[in-house]
Design an enzyme around this catalytic site. Sequence first.
Site, PDB file in Angstrom:
ATOM      1  N   ASN A  24     -15.052  -2.292   8.550  1.00  0.00           N
ATOM      2  CA  ASN A  24     -14.518  -2.960   9.745  1.00  0.00           C
ATOM      3  C   ASN A  24     -14.794  -2.157  11.019  1.00  0.00           C
ATOM      4  O   ASN A  24     -14.382  -0.995  11.135  1.00  0.00           O
ATOM      5  CB  ASN A  24     -13.002  -3.142   9.540  1.00  0.00           C
ATOM      6  CG  ASN A  24     -12.388  -4.110  10.528  1.00  0.00           C
ATOM      7  OD1 ASN A  24     -13.100  -4.762  11.307  1.00  0.00           O
ATOM      8  ND2 ASN A  24     -11.066  -4.225  10.488  1.00  0.00           N
ATOM      9  N   TYR A  62       0.515  -2.785  16.279  1.00  0.00           N
ATOM     10  CA  TYR A  62      -0.504  -2.830  15.226  1.00  0.00           C
ATOM     11  C   TYR A  62       0.117  -3.205  13.887  1.00  0.00           C
ATOM     12  O   TYR A  62       1.198  -2.765  13.542  1.00  0.00           O
ATOM     13  CB  TYR A  62      -1.221  -1.485  15.095  1.00  0.00           C
ATOM     14  CG  TYR A  62      -2.385  -1.571  14.140  1.00  0.00           C
ATOM     15  CD1 TYR A  62      -3.512  -2.309  14.480  1.00  0.00           C
ATOM     16  CD2 TYR A  62      -2.337  -0.979  12.892  1.00  0.00           C
ATOM     17  CE1 TYR A  62      -4.573  -2.440  13.599  1.00  0.00           C
ATOM     18  CE2 TYR A  62      -3.404  -1.095  11.997  1.00  0.00           C
ATOM     19  CZ  TYR A  62      -4.514  -1.829  12.358  1.00  0.00           C
ATOM     20  OH  TYR A  62      -5.563  -1.965  11.482  1.00  0.00           O
ATOM     21  N   HIS A 103       1.945 -10.202   3.087  1.00  0.00           N
ATOM     22  CA  HIS A 103       2.343  -9.675   4.403  1.00  0.00           C
ATOM     23  C   HIS A 103       3.236 -10.678   5.128  1.00  0.00           C
ATOM     24  O   HIS A 103       2.811 -11.800   5.381  1.00  0.00           O
ATOM     25  CB  HIS A 103       1.121  -9.485   5.308  1.00  0.00           C
ATOM     26  CG  HIS A 103       0.260  -8.329   4.943  1.00  0.00           C
ATOM     27  ND1 HIS A 103      -0.733  -7.875   5.774  1.00  0.00           N
ATOM     28  CD2 HIS A 103       0.242  -7.515   3.850  1.00  0.00           C
ATOM     29  CE1 HIS A 103      -1.348  -6.844   5.193  1.00  0.00           C
ATOM     30  NE2 HIS A 103      -0.778  -6.613   4.038  1.00  0.00           N
ATOM     31  N   HIS A 121       0.916   2.950   9.268  1.00  0.00           N
ATOM     32  CA  HIS A 121      -0.402   3.109   9.874  1.00  0.00           C
ATOM     33  C   HIS A 121      -0.606   4.498  10.503  1.00  0.00           C
ATOM     34  O   HIS A 121      -1.146   4.614  11.608  1.00  0.00           O
ATOM     35  CB  HIS A 121      -0.663   2.001  10.905  1.00  0.00           C
ATOM     36  CG  HIS A 121      -0.772   0.651  10.274  1.00  0.00           C
ATOM     37  ND1 HIS A 121       0.213  -0.321  10.366  1.00  0.00           N
ATOM     38  CD2 HIS A 121      -1.733   0.089   9.513  1.00  0.00           C
ATOM     39  CE1 HIS A 121      -0.150  -1.400   9.701  1.00  0.00           C
ATOM     40  NE2 HIS A 121      -1.324  -1.183   9.174  1.00  0.00           N
ATOM     41  N   GLU A 172       3.897   3.022   3.222  1.00  0.00           N
ATOM     42  CA  GLU A 172       2.454   3.291   3.241  1.00  0.00           C
ATOM     43  C   GLU A 172       2.032   4.072   4.481  1.00  0.00           C
ATOM     44  O   GLU A 172       2.540   3.812   5.577  1.00  0.00           O
ATOM     45  CB  GLU A 172       1.747   1.929   3.202  1.00  0.00           C
ATOM     46  CG  GLU A 172       0.261   2.002   3.389  1.00  0.00           C
ATOM     47  CD  GLU A 172      -0.377   0.621   3.453  1.00  0.00           C
ATOM     48  OE1 GLU A 172       0.273  -0.382   3.061  1.00  0.00           O
ATOM     49  OE2 GLU A 172      -1.518   0.543   3.912  1.00  0.00           O
ATOM     50  N   TRP A 197      -2.874   9.560  15.082  1.00  0.00           N
ATOM     51  CA  TRP A 197      -2.924  10.932  14.577  1.00  0.00           C
ATOM     52  C   TRP A 197      -4.246  11.170  13.899  1.00  0.00           C
ATOM     53  O   TRP A 197      -4.775  10.321  13.230  1.00  0.00           O
ATOM     54  CB  TRP A 197      -1.782  11.214  13.583  1.00  0.00           C
ATOM     55  CG  TRP A 197      -0.609  11.725  14.313  1.00  0.00           C
ATOM     56  CD1 TRP A 197       0.537  11.045  14.576  1.00  0.00           C
ATOM     57  CD2 TRP A 197      -0.433  13.027  14.918  1.00  0.00           C
ATOM     58  NE1 TRP A 197       1.399  11.827  15.287  1.00  0.00           N
ATOM     59  CE2 TRP A 197       0.829  13.044  15.505  1.00  0.00           C
ATOM     60  CE3 TRP A 197      -1.247  14.147  14.994  1.00  0.00           C
ATOM     61  CZ2 TRP A 197       1.315  14.160  16.188  1.00  0.00           C
ATOM     62  CZ3 TRP A 197      -0.771  15.259  15.673  1.00  0.00           C
ATOM     63  CH2 TRP A 197       0.511  15.258  16.265  1.00  0.00           C
ATOM     64  N   GLU A 251      -2.526  -5.409  -2.857  1.00  0.00           N
ATOM     65  CA  GLU A 251      -2.263  -6.065  -1.565  1.00  0.00           C
ATOM     66  C   GLU A 251      -3.099  -7.346  -1.506  1.00  0.00           C
ATOM     67  O   GLU A 251      -4.297  -7.335  -1.785  1.00  0.00           O
ATOM     68  CB  GLU A 251      -2.672  -5.114  -0.439  1.00  0.00           C
ATOM     69  CG  GLU A 251      -2.390  -5.630   0.961  1.00  0.00           C
ATOM     70  CD  GLU A 251      -2.828  -4.618   2.037  1.00  0.00           C
ATOM     71  OE1 GLU A 251      -3.803  -3.873   1.794  1.00  0.00           O
ATOM     72  OE2 GLU A 251      -2.192  -4.578   3.098  1.00  0.00           O
ATOM     73  N   ARG A 269       5.236  -7.056   2.213  1.00  0.00           N
ATOM     74  CA  ARG A 269       5.225  -6.011   3.242  1.00  0.00           C
ATOM     75  C   ARG A 269       5.783  -6.605   4.526  1.00  0.00           C
ATOM     76  O   ARG A 269       5.329  -7.663   4.963  1.00  0.00           O
ATOM     77  CB  ARG A 269       3.779  -5.547   3.453  1.00  0.00           C
ATOM     78  CG  ARG A 269       3.620  -4.367   4.369  1.00  0.00           C
ATOM     79  CD  ARG A 269       2.144  -4.072   4.685  1.00  0.00           C
ATOM     80  NE  ARG A 269       1.736  -4.721   5.917  1.00  0.00           N
ATOM     81  CZ  ARG A 269       0.614  -4.442   6.592  1.00  0.00           C
ATOM     82  NH1 ARG A 269      -0.230  -3.540   6.121  1.00  0.00           N
ATOM     83  NH2 ARG A 269       0.309  -5.070   7.698  1.00  0.00           N
ATOM     84  N   ASP A 287       4.219  -0.517   6.176  1.00  0.00           N
ATOM     85  CA  ASP A 287       3.034   0.294   6.518  1.00  0.00           C
ATOM     86  C   ASP A 287       3.249   0.924   7.890  1.00  0.00           C
ATOM     87  O   ASP A 287       3.487   0.217   8.877  1.00  0.00           O
ATOM     88  CB  ASP A 287       1.803  -0.635   6.542  1.00  0.00           C
ATOM     89  CG  ASP A 287       0.489   0.124   6.594  1.00  0.00           C
ATOM     90  OD1 ASP A 287       0.498   1.333   6.894  1.00  0.00           O
ATOM     91  OD2 ASP A 287      -0.556  -0.513   6.339  1.00  0.00           O
ATOM     92  N   GLU A 309      -5.969   4.044   2.072  1.00  0.00           N
ATOM     93  CA  GLU A 309      -6.925   2.994   2.453  1.00  0.00           C
ATOM     94  C   GLU A 309      -8.097   3.530   3.277  1.00  0.00           C
ATOM     95  O   GLU A 309      -9.155   2.919   3.268  1.00  0.00           O
ATOM     96  CB  GLU A 309      -6.224   1.839   3.180  1.00  0.00           C
ATOM     97  CG  GLU A 309      -5.719   2.181   4.566  1.00  0.00           C
ATOM     98  CD  GLU A 309      -5.023   1.005   5.231  1.00  0.00           C
ATOM     99  OE1 GLU A 309      -4.245   0.298   4.558  1.00  0.00           O
ATOM    100  OE2 GLU A 309      -5.253   0.784   6.422  1.00  0.00           O
ATOM    101  N   ARG A 321      -4.093   4.136  -2.607  1.00  0.00           N
ATOM    102  CA  ARG A 321      -4.529   2.844  -2.054  1.00  0.00           C
ATOM    103  C   ARG A 321      -6.028   2.764  -1.758  1.00  0.00           C
ATOM    104  O   ARG A 321      -6.498   1.915  -1.009  1.00  0.00           O
ATOM    105  CB  ARG A 321      -3.723   2.560  -0.784  1.00  0.00           C
ATOM    106  CG  ARG A 321      -2.263   2.379  -1.140  1.00  0.00           C
ATOM    107  CD  ARG A 321      -1.430   1.669  -0.132  1.00  0.00           C
ATOM    108  NE  ARG A 321      -2.145   0.930   0.859  1.00  0.00           N
ATOM    109  CZ  ARG A 321      -2.576  -0.323   0.727  1.00  0.00           C
ATOM    110  NH1 ARG A 321      -2.375  -0.978  -0.391  1.00  0.00           N
ATOM    111  NH2 ARG A 321      -3.205  -0.908   1.720  1.00  0.00           N
TER     112      ARG A 321
HETATM  113  O1  EZ4 Z   1      -5.354  -1.684   9.064  1.00  0.00           O
HETATM  114  O2  EZ4 Z   1      -7.782  -3.391   7.065  1.00  0.00           O
HETATM  115  O3  EZ4 Z   1      -2.683  -2.142   4.605  1.00  0.00           O
HETATM  116  N1  EZ4 Z   1      -3.444  -2.694   5.306  1.00  0.00           N
HETATM  117  C1  EZ4 Z   1      -3.880  -2.288   6.497  1.00  0.00           C
HETATM  118  C2  EZ4 Z   1      -5.014  -3.057   7.137  1.00  0.00           C
HETATM  119  C3  EZ4 Z   1      -5.954  -2.129   7.890  1.00  0.00           C
HETATM  120  C4  EZ4 Z   1      -7.263  -2.808   8.228  1.00  0.00           C
HETATM  121  C5  EZ4 Z   1      -8.281  -1.818   8.800  1.00  0.00           C
HETATM  122  O4  EZ4 Z   1      -9.555  -2.400   8.852  1.00  0.00           O
HETATM  123  O5  EZ4 Z   1      -3.387  -1.299   7.008  1.00  0.00           O
HETATM  124  O6  EZ4 Z   1      -4.540  -4.080   7.913  1.00  0.00           O
HETATM  125 CO    CO Z   2      -2.435  -0.124   5.482  1.00  0.00          CO
END
Ligand code: EZ4
Ligand code: CO
Length: 405
Positions: free
Chosen positions: A37, A159, A122, A214, A238, A405, A341, A147, A212, A264, A285
């Site tokens: 991506n 995000y 999600h 992130h 996560e 980060w 997921e 999630r 999550d 991920e 993951r």
């Molecule tokens: O941010 O796939 O757990 N899933 C995620 C995703 C990722 C994107 C990054 O390309 O965190 O939504």
């Molecule tokens: Co994620």
Amino acid sequence: MKIVDIKVFVSNPGRNFVTVKIETDEGVFGLGDATLNGRELAVVAYLEEHIKPCLIGKDPHKIEDIWQYLYKGCYWRRGPITMTAIAGIDMALWDIKGKVAGLSVYELLGGKSREKIRVYGHANGQDIDDTLHHLDQLISEGYTAVRLQCAIPGLEGTYGTLAGKKDYFELQSDRPLPPEQLWDTKAYLDFVPELFKKAREKYGNSVDLLHDTHSRLTPIEAARLGKILEPYNLLFLEDSVTAENQSGYKYVREHTTTPLAVGEIFNSIWDAKEIIENQWIDYLRTAATHSGGITPMRRMADFASLYHVRTAPHGPPDISPIGHAAHAHLNSWTPNFGIQEFIGFGGEALNCVFKHPMTFENGHLLVNNKPGLGVEFDEEAASQFPYKRSYLPVSRLKDGTLWNW
Ligand code: EZ4
Ligand code: CO
């Protein structure tokens, strides 16, 4: 049998996908996913300019040797571009082997350890009510694990939420340059516990919940979040911290019993070796598409199993149906599989380009027994949906500081 051609297709039937096709002199071909991506075309160049010339004439059955040759032979090991390119090749080779044998890839891996694959969906929302409304919908569709991500008040476009868009496909079509989003750790930590408190008040423990972060927190902030969320009994938290420094997870682990997941953005076992050996996480993951394919994922699963770590492969919309199928086969086999997921099969355009081998039923995926990975790819349909440059967002603090980060 010999490899006679390697073709790389870039299409956007909702999201950008890079699809690898390996053709053999016997007419059998294999398909792989090499989608990264936001950096898709770098992988395309890697495949076309640097991998293809090395593989023409090689025996496609030598999956392990080709994997080692591409990984060790290039001198420059690892990295997301390299490992995504290798993943596309590796999946296509497993697909060929399965088609020749007349067996599904899960059979080649050792056969099914389970009949169905548990997934989590999600639920995203602009506020808590909106998020819980989406949770309702997913529960009524049969999901047993969800999630929860909610826009943080004052931080528009948080995000991981849909920021007012219909789905992830509409969200991405709108990102010709990296969107800028605001981040505020205090606002986030003050808000998130309320979301899970309300969800548990409404549903009790009848559904598994996940979240999550992130990679937005420091270890001690993540430790605090894990601790605050303990009463809400998450299946996992996560990416609470980023993991270039793997021992960050040590500090989170020492302070909370909330189960932890990460991986991920990892592209090899080396990104997780210390985290796994030290039993700092519960779920790994890593995605086949971004970490070299099926061959190393199998090895990672075995390694993780020695330390009571289960697999929970990344399943975003920016992995193609071929990558999702690779996970379905791995998950069918992996003895220490945890959860997958899964955010649905995508829109009409996507389903006209890719025909995948899975069905969704009562919160689980079922994989059929077609030979190989079982995915069909319509090249003609793919050519109707050209690539669109698209980026992931970046976050900044109110004073302008870049905050990932
Ligand atoms: O941010 O796939 O757990 N899933 C995620 C995703 C990722 C994107 C990054 O390309 O965190 O939504
Ligand atoms: Co994620």
